[in-house]
Design a protein around this motif. Structure first.
Motif, PDB file in Angstrom:
ATOM      1  N   TYR A  33     -17.630   3.168  -4.851  1.00 55.67           N
ATOM      2  CA  TYR A  33     -16.506   2.659  -3.758  1.00 55.67           C
ATOM      3  C   TYR A  33     -17.097   1.255  -3.621  1.00 55.67           C
ATOM      4  CZ  TYR A  33     -14.188   1.075   0.215  1.00 55.67           C
ATOM      5  OH  TYR A  33     -13.195   0.339   1.235  1.00 55.67           O
ATOM      6  N   TRP A  34     -18.135   0.931  -3.154  1.00 58.79           N
ATOM      7  CA  TRP A  34     -18.952  -0.454  -2.810  1.00 58.79           C
ATOM      8  C   TRP A  34     -19.097  -1.277  -4.218  1.00 58.79           C
ATOM      9  CZ3 TRP A  34     -17.636  -2.244   1.666  1.00 58.79           C
ATOM     10  CH2 TRP A  34     -17.909  -1.502   2.583  1.00 58.79           C
ATOM     11  N   GLY A  35     -19.273  -0.472  -5.303  1.00 61.90           N
ATOM     12  CA  GLY A  35     -19.233  -1.129  -6.439  1.00 61.90           C
ATOM     13  C   GLY A  35     -17.866  -1.942  -6.800  1.00 61.90           C
ATOM     14  N   TYR A  36     -16.830  -1.202  -6.658  1.00 63.23           N
ATOM     15  CA  TYR A  36     -15.580  -1.568  -6.951  1.00 63.23           C
ATOM     16  C   TYR A  36     -15.159  -2.755  -5.959  1.00 63.23           C
ATOM     17  CZ  TYR A  36     -14.931   1.047 -10.899  1.00 63.23           C
ATOM     18  OH  TYR A  36     -15.039   1.506 -12.138  1.00 63.23           O
ATOM     19  N   VAL A  37     -15.534  -2.834  -4.600  1.00 65.93           N
ATOM     20  CA  VAL A  37     -15.184  -3.724  -3.661  1.00 65.93           C
ATOM     21  C   VAL A  37     -16.066  -4.991  -4.149  1.00 65.93           C
ATOM     22  CG1 VAL A  37     -15.638  -4.591  -1.309  1.00 65.93           C
ATOM     23  CG2 VAL A  37     -15.045  -2.105  -1.582  1.00 65.93           C
ATOM     24  N   ALA A  38     -17.201  -4.852  -4.637  1.00 63.07           N
ATOM     25  CA  ALA A  38     -17.906  -6.126  -5.239  1.00 63.07           C
ATOM     26  C   ALA A  38     -17.085  -6.725  -6.383  1.00 63.07           C
ATOM     27  CB  ALA A  38     -19.530  -5.547  -5.708  1.00 63.07           C
ATOM     28  N   ARG A  39     -16.510  -5.806  -7.265  1.00 65.03           N
ATOM     29  CA  ARG A  39     -15.816  -6.421  -8.139  1.00 65.03           C
ATOM     30  C   ARG A  39     -14.447  -7.249  -7.556  1.00 65.03           C
ATOM     31  NH1 ARG A  39     -14.698  -5.549 -13.745  1.00 65.03           N
ATOM     32  NH2 ARG A  39     -12.578  -6.005 -14.415  1.00 65.03           N
ATOM     33  N   TYR A  40     -14.054  -6.748  -6.574  1.00 67.62           N
ATOM     34  CA  TYR A  40     -12.845  -7.367  -5.945  1.00 67.62           C
ATOM     35  C   TYR A  40     -13.373  -8.679  -5.171  1.00 67.62           C
ATOM     36  CZ  TYR A  40      -9.062  -8.315  -2.927  1.00 67.62           C
ATOM     37  OH  TYR A  40      -7.991  -8.715  -1.895  1.00 67.62           O
TER      38      TYR A  40
ATOM     39  N   ASN B  44      -8.518   3.564  -1.987  1.00 68.22           N
ATOM     40  CA  ASN B  44      -6.881   3.126  -2.593  1.00 68.22           C
ATOM     41  C   ASN B  44      -7.077   1.637  -2.619  1.00 68.22           C
ATOM     42  OD1 ASN B  44      -5.395   5.487  -2.883  1.00 68.22           O
ATOM     43  ND2 ASN B  44      -5.016   5.491  -0.532  1.00 68.22           N
ATOM     44  N   LYS B  45      -6.550   0.933  -3.304  1.00 63.34           N
ATOM     45  CA  LYS B  45      -6.209  -0.579  -3.312  1.00 63.34           C
ATOM     46  C   LYS B  45      -5.532  -0.836  -2.427  1.00 63.34           C
ATOM     47  CE  LYS B  45      -7.248  -1.003  -8.421  1.00 63.34           C
ATOM     48  NZ  LYS B  45      -6.921  -1.273  -9.693  1.00 63.34           N
ATOM     49  N   ASN B  46      -5.822  -2.063  -1.671  1.00 63.87           N
ATOM     50  CA  ASN B  46      -5.053  -2.538  -0.558  1.00 63.87           C
ATOM     51  C   ASN B  46      -5.439  -3.950  -0.505  1.00 63.87           C
ATOM     52  OD1 ASN B  46      -3.861  -3.184   1.642  1.00 63.87           O
ATOM     53  ND2 ASN B  46      -4.247  -1.489   2.679  1.00 63.87           N
ATOM     54  N   THR B  47      -4.827  -4.912  -1.030  1.00 62.50           N
ATOM     55  CA  THR B  47      -5.343  -6.459  -1.101  1.00 62.50           C
ATOM     56  C   THR B  47      -5.122  -7.059   0.324  1.00 62.50           C
ATOM     57  OG1 THR B  47      -3.414  -6.989  -1.891  1.00 62.50           O
ATOM     58  CG2 THR B  47      -5.238  -6.316  -3.407  1.00 62.50           C
ATOM     59  N   THR B  48      -4.368  -6.317   1.474  1.00 64.32           N
ATOM     60  CA  THR B  48      -4.200  -6.920   2.469  1.00 64.32           C
ATOM     61  C   THR B  48      -5.658  -6.674   3.425  1.00 64.32           C
ATOM     62  OG1 THR B  48      -3.539  -4.911   3.612  1.00 64.32           O
ATOM     63  CG2 THR B  48      -1.806  -6.208   2.655  1.00 64.32           C
ATOM     64  N   LEU B  49      -6.552  -5.937   2.693  1.00 61.90           N
ATOM     65  CA  LEU B  49      -7.744  -5.775   3.488  1.00 61.90           C
ATOM     66  C   LEU B  49      -8.747  -6.720   2.774  1.00 61.90           C
ATOM     67  CD1 LEU B  49      -7.816  -1.853   3.834  1.00 61.90           C
ATOM     68  CD2 LEU B  49      -7.115  -3.673   5.614  1.00 61.90           C
ATOM     69  N   PRO B  50      -9.698  -7.126   3.666  1.00 58.06           N
ATOM     70  CA  PRO B  50     -10.885  -8.005   2.953  1.00 58.06           C
ATOM     71  C   PRO B  50     -11.671  -7.356   1.936  1.00 58.06           C
ATOM     72  CG  PRO B  50     -11.031  -8.310   5.367  1.00 58.06           C
ATOM     73  CD  PRO B  50      -9.798  -7.174   5.074  1.00 58.06           C
TER      74      PRO B  50
ATOM     75  N   MET C  83       0.842  -1.093   0.066  1.00 58.84           N
ATOM     76  CA  MET C  83      -0.090   0.173  -0.010  1.00 58.84           C
ATOM     77  C   MET C  83       0.850   1.491   0.044  1.00 58.84           C
ATOM     78  SD  MET C  83      -2.791   1.244   2.816  1.00 58.84           S
ATOM     79  CE  MET C  83      -1.517   1.799   4.047  1.00 58.84           C
ATOM     80  N   ARG C  84       0.473   2.243  -0.686  1.00 62.63           N
ATOM     81  CA  ARG C  84       1.343   3.298  -0.872  1.00 62.63           C
ATOM     82  C   ARG C  84       1.185   4.091   0.344  1.00 62.63           C
ATOM     83  NH1 ARG C  84      -1.541   5.543  -6.012  1.00 62.63           N
ATOM     84  NH2 ARG C  84      -1.917   3.249  -6.227  1.00 62.63           N
ATOM     85  N   ASP C  85       2.149   5.051   0.668  1.00 63.27           N
ATOM     86  CA  ASP C  85       1.960   5.835   1.840  1.00 63.27           C
ATOM     87  C   ASP C  85       1.476   7.162   1.587  1.00 63.27           C
ATOM     88  OD1 ASP C  85       2.187   6.850   4.409  1.00 63.27           O
ATOM     89  OD2 ASP C  85       4.534   7.304   4.253  1.00 63.27           O
ATOM     90  N   ARG C  86      -0.033   7.451   1.822  1.00 62.88           N
ATOM     91  CA  ARG C  86      -0.640   8.667   1.541  1.00 62.88           C
ATOM     92  C   ARG C  86      -0.953   9.412   2.753  1.00 62.88           C
ATOM     93  NH1 ARG C  86      -4.257   7.992  -3.864  1.00 62.88           N
ATOM     94  NH2 ARG C  86      -2.550   7.483  -5.276  1.00 62.88           N
ATOM     95  N   THR C  87      -0.688  10.583   3.126  1.00 61.90           N
ATOM     96  CA  THR C  87      -1.410  11.186   4.026  1.00 61.90           C
ATOM     97  C   THR C  87      -2.912  11.570   3.978  1.00 61.90           C
ATOM     98  OG1 THR C  87      -0.989  12.994   5.665  1.00 61.90           O
ATOM     99  CG2 THR C  87      -0.547  13.451   3.569  1.00 61.90           C
ATOM    100  N   HIS C  88      -3.497  11.633   4.856  1.00 60.28           N
ATOM    101  CA  HIS C  88      -4.777  12.054   4.870  1.00 60.28           C
ATOM    102  C   HIS C  88      -5.115  13.530   5.736  1.00 60.28           C
ATOM    103  CE1 HIS C  88      -6.799   7.708   4.371  1.00 60.28           C
ATOM    104  NE2 HIS C  88      -6.144   8.277   3.503  1.00 60.28           N
TER     105      HIS C  88
END
Length: 376
Positions: free
Chosen positions: A257-264, A303-309, A1-6
């Motif tokens: 967002y949830w649409g792309y989570v569904a794709r994943y 952000n894409k983060n495949t370490t998360l469900p 995961m990239r390091d991005r500040t919020h």
């Protein structure tokens, strides 16, 4: 995961916007990669009068991808400040102060996520009539709500929505959480009837998706001990609901967002013969095939983060990996569609009371900078 500040004060340091500002070459590279291009001033293709005559680019004009009047926010994103008790932090609290700040940022539309605030503000609960005055005083329009959609309380909810001037009334929940066709059929019957009631009052009834709505329906194969199917024909739950509901009366708010989570998350199912099949969900095609059934959208980034469900983690709009430019440009009907910024994780708690409103400002700026180029 990239390091991005919020932190909104430094968030631009590693954003597409800063990359684009650095060089035209970077902009070309990002465009070639299919990522959203955020305009940051006069479009690069624009030329001064008299220059480059005959160049095909002279016939291009830049327009906002999302029309100014269609840029909204669901108040769930700033729920911490809507519900906050009066304090001396200097950060707005309650409907009057928070809505004034959102209007100052530039938002034109508000989607509600409840109609209550801390009773310490007025010494009692605020009324829908008082909320409507706050909207009007700030030039804001209520474009929808997330409330309970139930037959026994629907007339009351329509009364509140009408008082607030809404054209849409909806919920943040699925019509049913079931995986079975019979339950979606029953939900469709209810929603068709309630949709007729909403239409009679000049409103559209809508439901909002999470990723589970695009999981596969269990509609075939051997039955379990309760007589329910255990396999799938490959039809997704909400896509089945599209066909069972009347397009005149039942509408949808697509959470991007949830649409792309569904794709994943929801790529595989077991077919009626017991074989595992793969089917990728396409959020853009899902909307584009029935674009006028989607008056509202949650413009939520991640952000894409495949370490998360879920495969993604939420970010302010424009700071993540979701290609909003491609999405909104492809689905068409820009004047019909209204984009409400949402970030479930925006509140910063007592350590950063201003975070949700700062994220609201950053997200509005990024939404405003999305540009589409058209030929004259």
């Amino acid at each position: 995961m990239r390091d991005r500040t919020h932190d909104p004060r430094t968030a631009g340091q590693l954003t597409r916007r800063s990359i684009l500002a650095a060089s035209a070459g970077a902009a070309a590279a990002i465009g070639a990669a299919g990522l959203p291009v955020l305009a940051t001033g006069t479009p690069a293709l624009a030329e001064s009068e008299g220059e480059g005559k005959g160049n095909m680019y002279n016939r291009l004009r830049a327009e906002p991808l999302i029309p100014g009047g269609n840029r909204g926010i669901i108040l769930y994103s700033v729920r911490d400040r809507i519900s906050a008790a009066p304090d001396d932090s200097g950060v707005p609290y309650g409907f009057e102060r928070v809505l004034a700040r959102l209007a100052e940022i530039g938002y034109k539309e508000i989607e509600f996520a409840g109609y209550t605030q801390n009773t310490a503000i007025l010494g009692r609960q605020i009324t829908p009539t008082e909320i409507r005055k706050i909207l009007d005083d700030n030039g804001l329009i209520a474009n929808g709500t997330h409330t309970q959609i139930r037959a026994d309380t629907f007339a009351q909810q329509l009364d509140i929505a009408e008082e607030l001037g809404m054209k849409n009334i909806g919920t943040g929940s699925d019509p049913t959480n079931s995986a079975y066709r019979a339950d979606w059929d029953a939900a469709a019957d209810t929603w068709n009837e309630l949709g007729r009631q909403a239409a009679a009052r000049g409103m559209r009834l809508y439901t909002h998706n999470h990723d589970a709505a695009y999981n596969f329906l269990l509609d075939s194969g051997p039955l379990d001990e309760l007589g329910r199917p255990t396999r799938s024909s490959g039809v997704r739950r909400l896509e089945y609901f599209f066909k069972q509901t009347d397009p005149r009366y039942v509408f949808f708010e697509f959470d991007i967002y949830w649409g792309y989570v569904a794709r994943y998350r929801h790529q595989r199912y077991v077919d009626p013969t017991g074989q595992e099949q793969t089917s990728l969900f396409d959020p853009i095609i899902n909307v584009a095939e029935r674009t006028t059934r989607f008056p509202l959208f949650h413009a939520k980034d991640g952000n894409k983060n495949t370490t998360l469900p879920n495969g993604y983690e939420m970010t302010p709009l424009g700071e993540g990996d979701i290609n909003f430019q491609q999405f909104f440009q492809t689905i068409g009907e820009p004047d019909f569609h209204h984009a409400n910024w949402e970030q479930d994780t925006a509140p910063g708690g007592t350590t950063n009371r201003a975070q949700s409103l700062d994220f609201a400002a950053l997200s509005f700026q990024n939404m405003s900078e999305l540009t589409i180029y058209k030929r004259s």
